[in-house]
Design a protein around this motif. Structure first.
Motif, PDB file in Angstrom:
ATOM      1  N   PHE A 274       0.827  -1.201   0.000  1.00  0.00           N
ATOM      2  CA  PHE A 274       0.000   0.000   0.000  1.00  0.00           C
ATOM      3  C   PHE A 274       0.863   1.253   0.000  1.00  0.00           C
ATOM      4  N   ILE A 275       0.738   2.050  -1.056  1.00  0.00           N
ATOM      5  CA  ILE A 275       1.373   3.366  -1.133  1.00  0.00           C
ATOM      6  C   ILE A 275       0.251   4.395  -1.195  1.00  0.00           C
ATOM      7  N   PRO A 276       0.084   5.220  -0.178  1.00  0.00           N
ATOM      8  CA  PRO A 276      -1.047   6.156  -0.128  1.00  0.00           C
ATOM      9  C   PRO A 276      -1.102   7.047  -1.370  1.00  0.00           C
ATOM     10  N   GLY A 277      -2.252   7.089  -2.006  1.00  0.00           N
ATOM     11  CA  GLY A 277      -2.447   7.988  -3.141  1.00  0.00           C
ATOM     12  C   GLY A 277      -2.088   7.425  -4.491  1.00  0.00           C
ATOM     13  N   LEU A 278      -1.383   6.305  -4.538  1.00  0.00           N
ATOM     14  CA  LEU A 278      -0.955   5.769  -5.829  1.00  0.00           C
ATOM     15  C   LEU A 278      -2.153   5.338  -6.674  1.00  0.00           C
ATOM     16  N   SER A 279      -3.169   4.793  -6.043  1.00  0.00           N
ATOM     17  CA  SER A 279      -4.332   4.327  -6.794  1.00  0.00           C
ATOM     18  C   SER A 279      -5.156   5.482  -7.362  1.00  0.00           C
ATOM     19  N   ASP A 280      -4.860   6.717  -6.916  1.00  0.00           N
ATOM     20  CA  ASP A 280      -5.591   7.892  -7.400  1.00  0.00           C
ATOM     21  C   ASP A 280      -4.934   8.544  -8.607  1.00  0.00           C
ATOM     22  N   LYS A 281      -3.919   7.892  -9.161  1.00  0.00           N
ATOM     23  CA  LYS A 281      -3.228   8.468 -10.313  1.00  0.00           C
ATOM     24  C   LYS A 281      -4.206   8.707 -11.457  1.00  0.00           C
ATOM     25  N   GLN A 282      -3.832   9.634 -12.336  1.00  0.00           N
ATOM     26  CA  GLN A 282      -4.669   9.974 -13.477  1.00  0.00           C
ATOM     27  C   GLN A 282      -4.059   9.391 -14.747  1.00  0.00           C
ATOM     28  N   GLY A 283      -4.880   9.220 -15.776  1.00  0.00           N
ATOM     29  CA  GLY A 283      -4.379   8.723 -17.044  1.00  0.00           C
ATOM     30  C   GLY A 283      -4.089   7.233 -17.023  1.00  0.00           C
ATOM     31  N   ILE A 284      -3.593   6.751 -18.157  1.00  0.00           N
ATOM     32  CA  ILE A 284      -3.363   5.315 -18.333  1.00  0.00           C
ATOM     33  C   ILE A 284      -1.958   4.910 -17.894  1.00  0.00           C
ATOM     34  N   PHE A 285      -0.965   5.748 -18.187  1.00  0.00           N
ATOM     35  CA  PHE A 285       0.425   5.334 -18.057  1.00  0.00           C
ATOM     36  C   PHE A 285       1.001   5.649 -16.688  1.00  0.00           C
ATOM     37  N   TYR A 286       1.781   4.699 -16.167  1.00  0.00           N
ATOM     38  CA  TYR A 286       2.576   4.937 -14.971  1.00  0.00           C
ATOM     39  C   TYR A 286       3.642   3.850 -14.902  1.00  0.00           C
ATOM     40  N   SER A 287       4.715   4.142 -14.204  1.00  0.00           N
ATOM     41  CA  SER A 287       5.766   3.140 -14.034  1.00  0.00           C
ATOM     42  C   SER A 287       6.415   3.331 -12.667  1.00  0.00           C
ATOM     43  N   LEU A 288       7.109   2.290 -12.219  1.00  0.00           N
ATOM     44  CA  LEU A 288       7.732   2.284 -10.899  1.00  0.00           C
ATOM     45  C   LEU A 288       9.149   1.743 -11.012  1.00  0.00           C
ATOM     46  N   TYR A 289       9.992   2.125 -10.061  1.00  0.00           N
ATOM     47  CA  TYR A 289      11.310   1.505  -9.928  1.00  0.00           C
ATOM     48  C   TYR A 289      11.621   1.358  -8.445  1.00  0.00           C
ATOM     49  N   MET A 290      11.770   0.111  -8.002  1.00  0.00           N
ATOM     50  CA  MET A 290      12.119  -0.183  -6.616  1.00  0.00           C
ATOM     51  C   MET A 290      13.616  -0.390  -6.505  1.00  0.00           C
ATOM     52  N   LEU A 291      14.261   0.329  -5.580  1.00  0.00           N
ATOM     53  CA  LEU A 291      15.679   0.131  -5.355  1.00  0.00           C
ATOM     54  C   LEU A 291      15.925  -1.249  -4.743  1.00  0.00           C
ATOM     55  N   PRO A 292      17.087  -1.856  -4.998  1.00  0.00           N
ATOM     56  CA  PRO A 292      17.407  -3.156  -4.389  1.00  0.00           C
ATOM     57  C   PRO A 292      17.410  -3.122  -2.864  1.00  0.00           C
ATOM     58  N   THR A 293      17.588  -1.946  -2.270  1.00  0.00           N
ATOM     59  CA  THR A 293      17.532  -1.817  -0.802  1.00  0.00           C
ATOM     60  C   THR A 293      16.108  -1.931  -0.277  1.00  0.00           C
ATOM     61  N   GLU A 294      15.124  -1.882  -1.152  1.00  0.00           N
ATOM     62  CA  GLU A 294      13.704  -2.103  -0.840  1.00  0.00           C
ATOM     63  C   GLU A 294      13.095  -1.046   0.081  1.00  0.00           C
ATOM     64  N   ASP A 295      13.687   0.139   0.099  1.00  0.00           N
ATOM     65  CA  ASP A 295      13.158   1.183   0.973  1.00  0.00           C
ATOM     66  C   ASP A 295      12.816   2.471   0.232  1.00  0.00           C
ATOM     67  N   VAL A 296      13.042   2.493  -1.067  1.00  0.00           N
ATOM     68  CA  VAL A 296      12.729   3.664  -1.891  1.00  0.00           C
ATOM     69  C   VAL A 296      12.131   3.178  -3.203  1.00  0.00           C
TER      70      VAL A 296
ATOM     71  N   LEU B 102      10.613   4.819  -6.862  1.00  0.00           N
ATOM     72  CA  LEU B 102      10.359   5.965  -7.722  1.00  0.00           C
ATOM     73  C   LEU B 102       9.096   5.706  -8.529  1.00  0.00           C
ATOM     74  N   ILE B 103       8.305   6.747  -8.711  1.00  0.00           N
ATOM     75  CA  ILE B 103       7.019   6.627  -9.391  1.00  0.00           C
ATOM     76  C   ILE B 103       6.945   7.641 -10.517  1.00  0.00           C
ATOM     77  N   SER B 104       6.563   7.196 -11.692  1.00  0.00           N
ATOM     78  CA  SER B 104       6.259   8.086 -12.808  1.00  0.00           C
ATOM     79  C   SER B 104       4.765   7.997 -13.046  1.00  0.00           C
ATOM     80  N   ALA B 105       4.048   9.100 -12.777  1.00  0.00           N
ATOM     81  CA  ALA B 105       2.590   9.077 -12.901  1.00  0.00           C
ATOM     82  C   ALA B 105       2.060  10.499 -12.976  1.00  0.00           C
ATOM     83  N   GLN B 106       0.863  10.618 -13.478  1.00  0.00           N
ATOM     84  CA  GLN B 106       0.169  11.902 -13.477  1.00  0.00           C
ATOM     85  C   GLN B 106      -0.741  11.946 -12.255  1.00  0.00           C
ATOM     86  N   MET B 107      -0.452  12.908 -11.356  1.00  0.00           N
ATOM     87  CA  MET B 107      -1.229  13.053 -10.132  1.00  0.00           C
ATOM     88  C   MET B 107      -1.641  14.511  -9.975  1.00  0.00           C
TER      89      MET B 107
END
Length: 202
Positions: free
Chosen positions: A91-113, A115-120
């Motif tokens: 659960f990432i607060p607000g992620l499900s409220d993104k707008q548009g069709i496209f979005y992408s994510l990148y999780m660091l190998p440390t598993e604590d950060v 990155l999100i590309s999305a229209q909000m």
């Protein structure tokens, strides 16, 4: 890697994209790709967005909760006895409220950060870059933080990648001056915040 419009994808050619994998042999050649990942592939769009440092935890695009294969989100699966288990939703607060069709994510190998590309709501144009961090005490993820107007533009910022030291960000954008439609840019964090960056360089 992912494949789209492949007849062997889960659900067939016109279903969503599947995750495929190949292994390198001792002679340096790659095995024939396979999508035999029944817990990771479904008829939606499936993609890997990160691996843990150990390689035993995989992070996946979309919410895999029952009946929510097409919902925006982030999920993870554990490798046990060479078998990827059913993914669990993160659960990432607000992620499900993104707008548009496209979005992408990148999780660091440390598993604590992540990155999100999305229209909000705070986006300056199309997809903007955001970051969410995990609290080490509660394991809860923060609401996405907008990286600010130095990084983000009125165009789109996509395909983020952050180096292991969490200081150097690579991304693709059509909003910064470039050679064509979208170019690759690099920028560096100026402090411990996520909102002060050097001017992106092409």
């Amino acid at each position: 890697f992912v494949r789209t419009l492949h007849p062997e994808n889960t659900g067939g050619t016109l279903s969503g994209q599947d995750i495929w994998y190949s292994k390198k042999n001792a002679d340096g050649n790659w095995t024939e790709p396979s999508n035999d990942l029944p817990n990771l592939n479904n008829e939606g769009n499936n993609a890997v967005v990160g691996l843990s440092e150990s390689g035993n935890t995989i992070y996946l695009l979309n919410d895999y909760s029952e009946g929510k294969q097409q919902q925006p989100g982030l999920s993870l699966s554990f490798n046990r006895s060479n078998n990827w288990r059913l993914p669990n939703s993160i659960f990432i607060p607000g992620l499900s409220d993104k707008q548009g069709i496209f979005y992408s994510l990148y999780m660091l190998p440390t598993e604590d950060v992540v990155l999100i590309s999305a229209q909000m709501d705070k986006s300056l144009g199309q997809e903007d870059l955001y970051v969410s961090t995990k609290d080490p005490l509660t394991n809860e993820w923060s609401k996405p933080i907008h990286l600010g107007p130095i990084v983000n533009t009125g165009g789109f910022e996509i395909s983020p990648y952050l180096t292991a030291d969490k200081q150097t960000l690579f991304f693709s954008s059509n909003g910064h001056p470039g050679y064509g439609n979208a170019d690759i840019f690099v920028t560096t964090r100026m402090d411990t915040s996520w909102t002060r960056w050097t001017k992106p360089e092409n």
